[in-house]
Design a protein around this motif. Sequence first.
Motif, PDB file in Angstrom:
ATOM      1  N   GLY A 395       0.178   1.027   9.871  1.00 38.23           N
ATOM      2  CA  GLY A 395      -0.428   1.894   8.856  1.00 38.23           C
ATOM      3  C   GLY A 395       0.541   2.516   7.876  1.00 38.23           C
ATOM      4  O   GLY A 395       0.134   3.372   7.064  1.00 38.23           O
ATOM      5  N   ALA A 396       1.821   2.135   7.917  1.00 29.73           N
ATOM      6  CA  ALA A 396       2.763   2.700   6.944  1.00 29.73           C
ATOM      7  C   ALA A 396       2.623   1.964   5.609  1.00 29.73           C
ATOM      8  O   ALA A 396       2.156   0.835   5.562  1.00 29.73           O
ATOM      9  N   THR A 397       3.048   2.633   4.546  1.00 24.97           N
ATOM     10  CA  THR A 397       3.072   2.001   3.225  1.00 24.97           C
ATOM     11  C   THR A 397       4.499   1.504   3.017  1.00 24.97           C
ATOM     12  O   THR A 397       5.445   2.279   3.169  1.00 24.97           O
ATOM     13  N   VAL A 398       4.620   0.239   2.664  1.00 21.19           N
ATOM     14  CA  VAL A 398       5.975  -0.322   2.536  1.00 21.19           C
ATOM     15  C   VAL A 398       6.262  -0.670   1.085  1.00 21.19           C
ATOM     16  O   VAL A 398       5.424  -1.241   0.380  1.00 21.19           O
ATOM     17  N   VAL A 399       7.472  -0.299   0.662  1.00 21.82           N
ATOM     18  CA  VAL A 399       7.971  -0.721  -0.643  1.00 21.82           C
ATOM     19  C   VAL A 399       9.346  -1.321  -0.374  1.00 21.82           C
ATOM     20  O   VAL A 399      10.007  -0.941   0.598  1.00 21.82           O
ATOM     21  N   ALA A 400       9.756  -2.296  -1.171  1.00 25.55           N
ATOM     22  CA  ALA A 400      11.043  -2.938  -0.890  1.00 25.55           C
ATOM     23  C   ALA A 400      11.866  -3.071  -2.156  1.00 25.55           C
ATOM     24  O   ALA A 400      11.331  -3.046  -3.272  1.00 25.55           O
TER      25      ALA A 400
END
Length: 501
Positions: A395-400
């Motif tokens: 459920g985390a929001t990931v940005v890379a």
Amino acid sequence: MKFEEIKDRAAKAKQDGQEIIVVLGLGFVGTAVVANLARTLTPGGKRMFFCVGLDRDDAAGREKVGRLDVGRSPTYANDPSLETVISAAAKEPRNAVGTTDPRVIGLADVVISCINLDLVREPGQTDVLDCPTAGYAAAMRMVGEHMQPGTLVTIESTLPLGCSDRVLYPALCEGQKKRGVDVVKDPPMLAYCYERVMPGPDYLDSVNNFWRAFAGIDQRSSERAEAFLAKYVNTKQFPLWRHKTIRAAEMGKLLENSYRATNIAFIEEWAKLAERVGVDLFDVVRSIRLRKGTHDNMMLPGLGVGGYCLTKDALLAAFGAQKLLGVEAELPFSRRAILTNEKMPLRAVESVEKHFKGALRGKRAALIGVTYRPGVADTRSSPSEIVAREFVKRGATVVAYDPLVELWEEFPEIPMAKDCASALDQADIVVVCLPDAHYKNYLPELVKQKLARGAIVVDAWSLITDAIGKHCAEHGIELVVYGRGDVPKSTPAPATAAARG
Ligand SMILES: NC(=O)c1ccc[n+]([C@@H]2O[C@H](COP(=O)([O-])OP(=O)(O)OC[C@H]3O[C@@H](n4cnc5c(N)ncnc54)[C@H](O)[C@@H]3O)[C@@H](O)[C@H]2O)c1
């Protein structure tokens, strides 16, 4: 390019003394091979080869051959010489063209096969393996059906043990028979010339300015392959290695990659120990590496192993031995290494879960580096992908962020930040996945500026300096560094992270 035009051009090239080479498969390997051959000159300064890149007649294959035809590289590699070479080869009189028409095989002096052969297995186990060789066999049958007797076929793909003589050579012979060739009187020539190309800035040079090993299915094929390789490999500096048998050459490639994967896995248990007993393993390994000749390739801890090769090649040996040769291959170290490497990125996820007591929903995670190696744009099987998938699952929001990746093909839902600073905006979690020179000097300072009390940084490469580590500890930011037990502990964090932005 249309077959008739390629035929005319090949005929002219032949009159000009050029050999006609068909490269099957324009992926990472095939592109490097085409570019290398296209740039090879005779001692008199003339182009030595006329190259035809042949790929599948599907959307991806057509795009690749189309790119080659207009002088653009079919595959991206951040070697600045690649585009220059391909674009020069597309200028008149051109010596690199692309097609999906297999009839070009009939024009070839040499066919070089660089197609992929995938290993299929569920993660977490190495007992149930599949490597569907039928597709590769069909490709060899097709080559056999089109090629003229006297053509040399070389394979650069990584193969399961026994694949050359048990699967590919019989298929090639079948194709030739279908063409009406008497393969007893005139056996086709097949050699295995495995590829060591390294994606990255030395992409092209890693093909011909590097050691190459090979073997033929028979003496005649070995000799022909040796003569061909010697035309474009810098053999003065990198003499060729001729293996005794084609199977030995297959084993050479598999062992080489398994050795590397095992070497990487080995350090993981020491990294874990160092973390628990307060030792900086980076410092320890660097001191041991000074023992040149015996210990200088000891690996440093890291997030894991990625790429297309190290994650599968040991298992190709096991699969081939068992399924193609009927021999049980236990290979316990090599299998264990693959599993250890696969688990390594999960340690980052475990640390984060522990920090947030399992409550990752709504947390914002920034992954820094998504390829499998610094300086390389290849995102296949990267450890960062494992981390990203686990975060998303929770459920985390990931940005890379990765300086070489605008779109993460394996995970297009993950937005790629335009720079490191914006990736870190509002981050509760930062995972330093790669030690890329682009950001390694300024990333620690950004951590200091951007993260707030309660956040966590997992640094798999010890990029965060001791000074910033101290800052983190004093400001309630947890810092976990793979292989380092000497990192100062942070003051207890409140339940929610409030990012400073
Ligand atoms: N990537 C590397 O750095 C590297 C290094 C050494 C060896 N290898 C080995 O070389 C092989 C190729 O690897 P890659 O990374 O280039 O793979 P890739 O997936 O990038 O490229 C394979 C290409 O072959 C084409 N292809 C597949 N079947 C075909 C067919 N029947 N006819 C024509 N074209 C076909 C595909 O369309 C694709 O363009 C693999 O066996 C790999 O293990 C890879």
